[in-house]
Design a protein around this motif. Sequence first.
Motif, PDB file in Angstrom:
ATOM      1  N   GLN A  83      25.767 107.274  42.611  1.00  0.00           N
ATOM      2  CA  GLN A  83      26.958 106.986  41.569  1.00  0.00           C
ATOM      3  C   GLN A  83      26.762 107.706  40.523  1.00  0.00           C
ATOM      4  N   GLU A  84      25.582 107.874  39.686  1.00  0.00           N
ATOM      5  CA  GLU A  84      25.083 108.346  38.686  1.00  0.00           C
ATOM      6  C   GLU A  84      25.474 109.936  38.607  1.00  0.00           C
ATOM      7  N   LYS A  85      25.248 110.482  39.864  1.00  0.00           N
ATOM      8  CA  LYS A  85      25.517 112.026  40.093  1.00  0.00           C
ATOM      9  C   LYS A  85      26.765 112.346  39.941  1.00  0.00           C
ATOM     10  N   VAL A  86      27.548 111.451  40.781  1.00  0.00           N
ATOM     11  CA  VAL A  86      29.039 111.609  40.690  1.00  0.00           C
ATOM     12  C   VAL A  86      29.673 111.397  39.490  1.00  0.00           C
ATOM     13  N   ARG A  87      28.999 110.472  38.519  1.00  0.00           N
ATOM     14  CA  ARG A  87      29.577 110.147  37.329  1.00  0.00           C
ATOM     15  C   ARG A  87      29.277 111.243  36.318  1.00  0.00           C
ATOM     16  N   ASP A  88      28.229 111.839  36.484  1.00  0.00           N
ATOM     17  CA  ASP A  88      27.632 112.899  35.685  1.00  0.00           C
ATOM     18  C   ASP A  88      28.533 114.158  35.752  1.00  0.00           C
ATOM     19  N   LYS A  89      28.959 114.525  37.208  1.00  0.00           N
ATOM     20  CA  LYS A  89      29.586 115.525  37.521  1.00  0.00           C
ATOM     21  C   LYS A  89      31.130 115.489  36.947  1.00  0.00           C
ATOM     22  N   PHE A  90      31.537 114.345  37.371  1.00  0.00           N
ATOM     23  CA  PHE A  90      32.948 114.249  37.010  1.00  0.00           C
ATOM     24  C   PHE A  90      33.367 113.674  35.599  1.00  0.00           C
ATOM     25  N   TYR A  91      32.486 113.216  34.830  1.00  0.00           N
ATOM     26  CA  TYR A  91      32.530 112.469  33.524  1.00  0.00           C
ATOM     27  C   TYR A  91      31.558 113.121  32.707  1.00  0.00           C
ATOM     28  N   PRO A  92      31.829 114.298  32.060  1.00  0.00           N
ATOM     29  CA  PRO A  92      30.938 114.805  30.907  1.00  0.00           C
ATOM     30  C   PRO A  92      30.404 113.787  29.986  1.00  0.00           C
ATOM     31  N   SER A  93      29.161 114.143  29.404  1.00  0.00           N
ATOM     32  CA  SER A  93      28.543 113.391  28.423  1.00  0.00           C
ATOM     33  C   SER A  93      29.464 112.695  27.433  1.00  0.00           C
ATOM     34  N   PHE A  94      30.164 113.378  26.751  1.00  0.00           N
ATOM     35  CA  PHE A  94      31.135 113.089  25.680  1.00  0.00           C
ATOM     36  C   PHE A  94      32.304 112.247  26.305  1.00  0.00           C
ATOM     37  N   LEU A  95      32.556 112.348  27.422  1.00  0.00           N
ATOM     38  CA  LEU A  95      33.675 111.379  28.162  1.00  0.00           C
ATOM     39  C   LEU A  95      33.176 110.049  28.511  1.00  0.00           C
ATOM     40  N   GLN A  96      31.838 110.350  28.841  1.00  0.00           N
ATOM     41  CA  GLN A  96      31.215 108.787  29.163  1.00  0.00           C
ATOM     42  C   GLN A  96      30.867 108.224  27.930  1.00  0.00           C
ATOM     43  N   LYS A  97      30.680 108.675  26.781  1.00  0.00           N
ATOM     44  CA  LYS A  97      30.594 107.836  25.611  1.00  0.00           C
ATOM     45  C   LYS A  97      31.699 107.367  24.965  1.00  0.00           C
ATOM     46  N   GLN A  98      32.887 108.248  25.252  1.00  0.00           N
ATOM     47  CA  GLN A  98      34.237 107.696  24.795  1.00  0.00           C
ATOM     48  C   GLN A  98      34.619 106.681  25.680  1.00  0.00           C
ATOM     49  N   LYS A  99      34.504 106.498  27.114  1.00  0.00           N
ATOM     50  CA  LYS A  99      34.670 105.412  27.807  1.00  0.00           C
ATOM     51  C   LYS A  99      33.888 104.208  27.374  1.00  0.00           C
ATOM     52  N   ALA A 100      32.523 104.421  27.179  1.00  0.00           N
ATOM     53  CA  ALA A 100      31.830 103.282  26.802  1.00  0.00           C
ATOM     54  C   ALA A 100      32.222 102.613  25.504  1.00  0.00           C
ATOM     55  N   GLU A 101      32.782 103.344  24.483  1.00  0.00           N
ATOM     56  CA  GLU A 101      33.276 102.946  23.124  1.00  0.00           C
ATOM     57  C   GLU A 101      34.541 102.154  23.583  1.00  0.00           C
ATOM     58  N   GLU A 102      35.188 102.880  24.404  1.00  0.00           N
ATOM     59  CA  GLU A 102      36.622 102.236  24.976  1.00  0.00           C
ATOM     60  C   GLU A 102      36.467 100.761  25.369  1.00  0.00           C
ATOM     61  N   PHE A 103      35.354 100.545  26.142  1.00  0.00           N
ATOM     62  CA  PHE A 103      34.901  99.499  26.944  1.00  0.00           C
ATOM     63  C   PHE A 103      34.408  98.397  25.783  1.00  0.00           C
ATOM     64  N   SER A 104      33.724  98.858  24.578  1.00  0.00           N
ATOM     65  CA  SER A 104      33.039  98.228  23.858  1.00  0.00           C
ATOM     66  C   SER A 104      34.242  97.356  23.008  1.00  0.00           C
ATOM     67  N   ASN A 105      35.401  98.246  22.660  1.00  0.00           N
ATOM     68  CA  ASN A 105      36.552  97.571  22.119  1.00  0.00           C
ATOM     69  C   ASN A 105      37.634  97.179  22.845  1.00  0.00           C
ATOM     70  N   LEU A 106      37.348  96.982  24.061  1.00  0.00           N
ATOM     71  CA  LEU A 106      38.490  96.397  24.875  1.00  0.00           C
ATOM     72  C   LEU A 106      38.763  95.126  24.719  1.00  0.00           C
ATOM     73  N   LYS A 107      40.177  94.927  24.702  1.00  0.00           N
ATOM     74  CA  LYS A 107      40.717  93.478  24.253  1.00  0.00           C
ATOM     75  C   LYS A 107      41.994  93.363  25.300  1.00  0.00           C
ATOM     76  N   MET A 108      42.157  92.303  25.492  1.00  0.00           N
ATOM     77  CA  MET A 108      43.354  92.184  26.203  1.00  0.00           C
ATOM     78  C   MET A 108      44.853  92.187  25.710  1.00  0.00           C
ATOM     79  N   GLU A 109      44.890  91.734  24.351  1.00  0.00           N
ATOM     80  CA  GLU A 109      46.190  92.039  23.594  1.00  0.00           C
ATOM     81  C   GLU A 109      47.481  91.625  24.631  1.00  0.00           C
ATOM     82  N   LYS A 110      48.297  92.879  24.775  1.00  0.00           N
ATOM     83  CA  LYS A 110      49.417  92.595  25.516  1.00  0.00           C
ATOM     84  C   LYS A 110      49.336  92.806  27.024  1.00  0.00           C
ATOM     85  N   MET A 111      48.115  93.083  27.565  1.00  0.00           N
ATOM     86  CA  MET A 111      48.191  93.405  29.074  1.00  0.00           C
ATOM     87  C   MET A 111      47.972  91.945  29.837  1.00  0.00           C
TER      88      MET A 111
END
Length: 171
Positions: A83-111
């Motif tokens: 899983q880690e190898k696939v994630r590293d291949k298809f999600y570069p480091s900057f994108l992984q950081k962005q997704k982690a930040e998005e998760f950190s700030n995730l709120k249900m709001e209008k969903m």
Amino acid sequence: MAGGRNSSNGGNDLNEVVRQLEAFAQQLARNSTGNGDAQGELFKKVAQMSCATYYLRGEADLCWQQNETTIRALPGFNWAEFQEKVRDKFYPSFLQKQKAEEFSNLKMEKMSVTEYYTKFIELSRFAEEFVATEKAKARKFESGLTTDLQLKLCGQVFETLDKNISLVLSN
């Protein structure tokens, strides 16, 4: 490999899966009396075996085909490593950081609850350190719910995300 099994014995696991599939296909052919869908049954058995490499598509499948031997030869290779190898291949480091930040700030709001849950699961793989235990996952999920839903759940202590989602959906 799949389902968390350790694959330190190289390609033997995959060879065993292929051998079992061949035996099953032969058994289906012998037992088939024309009633039922033998191919459908074979597909169900493959799906039940949770052999993830059968489900890779497009570029991920091509990457696995080209690098399987090298990846399997890595010391301690297992499902998490794959899983880690696939994630590293298809999600570069900057994108992984962005997704982690998005998760950190995730709120249900209008969903809807289902949309929030799906997004939560999708993004949580990029921030595993924040949800390392089931209890932490449940707490993080709860903290992103709307204030109204949090008030309805007030006083509830959740040990797992599954208990959270069941209760939230019933409210």
